[in-house]
Design an enzyme around this catalytic site. Structure first.
Site, mmCIF file in Angstrom:
data_model
loop_
_atom_site.group_PDB
_atom_site.id
_atom_site.type_symbol
_atom_site.label_atom_id
_atom_site.label_comp_id
_atom_site.label_asym_id
_atom_site.label_seq_id
_atom_site.Cartn_x
_atom_site.Cartn_y
_atom_site.Cartn_z
ATOM 1 N N ASP A 1 5.804 5.541 7.667
ATOM 2 C CA ASP A 1 4.929 4.121 7.680
ATOM 3 C C ASP A 1 4.931 3.750 9.167
ATOM 4 O OD1 ASP A 1 2.411 3.047 7.825
ATOM 5 O OD2 ASP A 1 3.406 2.397 5.151
ATOM 6 N N ASP B 1 -5.515 1.209 4.423
ATOM 7 C CA ASP B 1 -5.320 0.248 3.107
ATOM 8 C C ASP B 1 -5.975 -0.207 2.523
ATOM 9 O OD1 ASP B 1 -2.136 0.615 3.249
ATOM 10 O OD2 ASP B 1 -1.831 -0.966 4.480
HETATM 11 C C1 GLA Z 1 1.463 -0.144 4.720
HETATM 12 C C2 GLA Z 1 1.130 1.213 3.946
HETATM 13 C C3 GLA Z 1 1.063 1.255 2.361
HETATM 14 C C4 GLA Z 1 2.386 0.601 1.934
HETATM 15 C C5 GLA Z 1 2.560 -0.682 2.816
HETATM 16 C C6 GLA Z 1 4.515 -0.680 2.117
HETATM 17 O O1 GLA Z 1 0.462 -0.948 4.761
HETATM 18 O O2 GLA Z 1 -0.077 1.800 4.495
HETATM 19 O O3 GLA Z 1 0.106 2.484 1.545
HETATM 20 O O4 GLA Z 1 3.011 1.864 2.156
HETATM 21 O O5 GLA Z 1 2.740 -0.381 3.870
HETATM 22 O O6 GLA Z 1 4.951 -2.113 2.372
#
Ligand code: GLA
Length: 730
Positions: A479, A549
């Site tokens: 990430d 997301d």
């Molecule tokens: C990002 C990712 C999510 C999750 C969060 C965790 O937003 O896109 O899928 O992994 O971080 O903090």
């Protein structure tokens, strides 16, 4: 051989699948662009050069007084700055004399088998026999800059890859102010500019508008390719549709700040230039040193935007994605992020894993919150050590228990970040990326690590490797939850600090290369607050990327539809999540959530223990459908049928197996209307074969299905959808 040079006319021709590309060595040894479009037979290309009546405002190069040749209007392969061409340039080099007027002259060239590679950077690859490279050497006599323009052609693809490698063959350092990967000139401007813009949770929305007499820039200055624009644009004919007409796709294999600029000049000619964003960029090149630009991929399609996308899909799937997982059917995973957020422990994860195993799900992914003291987003990034309060006894016992249930185990990292409240920050505050004298801006309570520094990368390699060795880990979600600010590394001397953005990206690639080589069996999934770094370069390291997301199935129709302009379905990670949806509050049928997620790398993002018995049955059905359809989705040809950007009531797409014996159609009704009529005209089928559809059991010819369509007229509820499987019966 697809690359030819004609000694007499000094013309290069590259035949790439159904396309041809041509340029020549013109006046003053300038490289003059001649043609890019449908395949042309070998023959005389002279007379295609763009020429103008002279005005004193279009200068001639030195020694050419009175001629009709002016760089101000010539179509060029790699236009240089400040020496008679006032349009966008591809290259600007500031020499010892303080001027960034740059002058490039052809010196030699080489045609060789195989596809060139780029040091330290992702690029399309192919076997020695399946590709050719053209390497044209240009030089700037004053600075001693040698510019190798690299062109790649891969058998069977209507695409040209391009990059430039600059070498300082002079005796003094010079500064590269701009070095694009490619420029593409057209003697006309009757195009629409197609691109994908967005924001967090709303990535890759489609935009299409005619070119006008101005400069447009599709760019990121964020240090990553970003949610706001993916590094892609297309020039499409005014009447180009999904199925018909010409489209020139331009995609940059790069994850940092980029720019795709277009300019239409007073002579109605269009130029596109793509590469590293020149804003906040400089690179000092000492004598003997080299600098490589990222790779640009130029696709020609005579079969509309759909044809362009299918070329990108196949090229990126087969010749950019790498590793064990590139062609394999990806495991169905359940990710605990939307199920638990930070609030989980071993017991909770095992409860989810137990249900997952019963339902046929194949992997449990433990998301953010397993390390340091992380119970919210305020701490611990950088402390990649198991939080034993949550996971007693560490990772190994948990993973063993998950494996014993028959599931594989995956884990989340955000390697490039550091929380101010972390042990790492307490020991190494100096590892934060920040211009000396400035205070770093903070985002999501975190700073960015200075990935230009080897010691930072070594720390990350060691700690991440330690975790991956400590248990049987099959998957990593990588990430990246904020963008760069004050991006000037203190580790570099002041005059080199504008190199930081690109050095950051090179550092990231180096770390990814080391880790993916050290753990070749691990499936890496890219992520950046959803799809904020969904770019071709990341696909080189991770064959799938978390797309957004926003897990709302209806919003996902638009996001995934836009993403499919460049990126293959196999790379588009898509999960079924809970309702009301956490981002939008919308309640959508379980089956539609499954049908939409089925168009990509499929999984779940919810608390399985909270599902009703009926929903659990639906999960089992979806798992079975995925096993039946995944090969079609991952390996098939993708056709967009109805755009959710044009029709608020309907959205549809389909995948067709390479032998056209099978297809999977997805039809979604984001918003219903009264007297709903819909004849869904399919695409990509064999017109002469007969297909049985799983919806009605009827057998109809491919021709009828593509020209009359499937009659889907009936009353549809908001958010309803259907998956229709077609199988050739004759
Ligand atoms: C990002 C990712 C999510 C999750 C969060 C965790 O937003 O896109 O899928 O992994 O971080 O903090």
């Amino acid at each position: 051989m697809p690359i030819y040079y004609n000694e007499q006319t000094k013309t290069f021709r590259l035949d790439a699948g159904k396309a041809s590309y041509a340029f020549c060595v013109g006046p003053c040894d300038t490289l003059i662009h001649l043609y890019f479009g449908p395949r042309i037979p070998d023959g005389d290309l002279s007379g295609l050069e763009f020429s103008l009546g002279l005005s004193s405002f279009s200068p001639n190069p030195p020694g050419m007084a009175g001629s009709r040749f002016t760089l101000d209007a010539a179509l060029q392969e790699y236009p240089a700055n400040g020496a008679g061409d006032y349009r966008l340039s591809a290259l600007a080099i500031r020499g010892e004399n303080g001027s960034s007027a740059t002058c490039l002259r052809y010196r030699s060239h080489e045609i060789r088998d195989g596809k060139y590679a780029l040091e330290g950077m992702p690029a399309v690859y192919a076997g020695e026999a399946a590709a050719q490279t053209l390497d044209v050497l240009l030089e700037d006599p004053l600075t001693g800059a040698e510019v190798h323009l690299l062109y790649g052609v891969i058998e069977g693809f209507d695409a040209i890859t391009r990059a430039a490698v600059i070498r300082n063959a002079g005796s003094a350092p010079f500064v590269i102010e701009k070095a694009a990967s490619a420029a593409l000139d057209f003697p006309r401007m009757d195009f629409d500019l197609v691109h994908l813009y967005g924001q967090w949770a709303q990535e890759r929305q489609l935009s299409r508008a005619p070119l006008t007499h101005d400069i447009r820039t599709i760019a990121s200055k964020r240090g990553s390719s970003s949610h706001n624009h993916t590094p892609f644009a297309a020039l499409a004919g005014k009447y180009t549709s999904e199925t018909h007409g010409e489209a020139y796709g331009m995609s940059l294999i790069y994850s940092g700040s980029f720019a795709i600029e277009t300019e239409c000049d007073a002579y109605d000619a269009a130029r596109a230039v793509l590469g590293i964003n020149p804003i906040d960029f400089e690179w000092i090149l000492a004598p003997g040193e080299r600098f490589s630009t990222p790779e640009a991929v130029l696709v020609y399609s005579g079969e509309g935007l759909g044809g362009m996308s299918r070329t990108f899909h196949k090229l990126y799937r087969r010749h950019l994605c790498r590793g064990e997982w590139k062609e394999k059917i990806r495991p169905i995973l359940v990710n605990n992020w939307e199920a638990t957020y930070f609030n989980f422990n071993e017991e909770k994860l095992l409860a989810i894993a137990k249900d997952a195993a019963e339902l046929g799900i194949e992997m449990l992914v433990m998301d953010d919150g397993w390390f340091g003291k992380r119970n919210d987003d305020k701490s611990s990034l950088g402390d990649w050590f198991v939080n034993e309060e949550k996971l007693k006894g560490g990772l190994k016992p948990l993973v063993e228990k998950v494996n014993a249930l028959g599931l594989q185990f995956g884990i989340w990292f955000e390697p490039e970040m550091i929380s101010p409240d972390s042990d790492l920050f307490r020991v190494h505050p100096d590892w934060v990326l920040c211009a000396p004298g400035r205070k770093p801006s903070i985002a999501r309570n975190q700073y960015v690590l200075d990935m230009t520094r080897k010691e930072v990368r070594d720390y990350l390699f060691d700690t991440i490797s330690g975790v991956l060795h400590s248990a049987n880990i099959a998957y990593v979600k990588w990430d990246f939850n904020r963008n760069l600010t004050e991006a000037a590394s203190p580790a570099l001397p002041p005059e080199r600090r504008k190199e930081t953005g690109h050095r950051y990206v090179l550092g990231l690639y180096e770390l990814l290369e080391r880790l993916t080589s050290a753990f070749p069996r691990v499936l890496f999934e890219g992520c950046s607050g959803g799809g904020g770094r969904f770019d071709p370069a990341m696909l080189y390291y991770s064959p799938q990327i978390w797309t957004s997301d926003d897990s709302d199935a209806i919003e996902r129709c638009r996001i995934q539809y836009g993403t499919s302009f460049v990126y293959p379905p196999s790379s588009i990670s898509a999960h079924v999540s809970a309702v009301p949806n956490h981002q939008t509050g919308r309640v959508t049928d379980f089956s539609t959530r499954g049908n939409v997620a089925m168009a990509g790398a499929f999984g779940y993002e919810l608390d399985l223990t909270k599902l009703t018995a009926e929903e659990k049955e639906l999960v089992k059905q979806q798992v079975a459908q995925y096993h039946a359809y995944a090969p079609l989705v991952q390996d098939g040809d993708f056709y967009r049928l109805i755009s959710p950007f044009e029709d608020e009531n309907r959205c549809a797409w389909m995948s067709v197996s390479p032998d056209r014996s099978e297809a999977l159609v997805t039809f979604v009704v984001p918003k219903t209307k009264v007297n709903f009529t819909s004849y869904l005209r399919l695409a990509g089928l064999d017109p002469d074969r007969f297909y049985e559809d799983s919806l009605t059991g009827a057998v109809r010819s491919g021709s009828l299905l593509m020209n009359a369509g499937l009659n889907l007229s009936r009353t549809w509820r908001d958010g309803e959808s259907v998956l229709i499987h077609l199988k050739a019966v004759q």
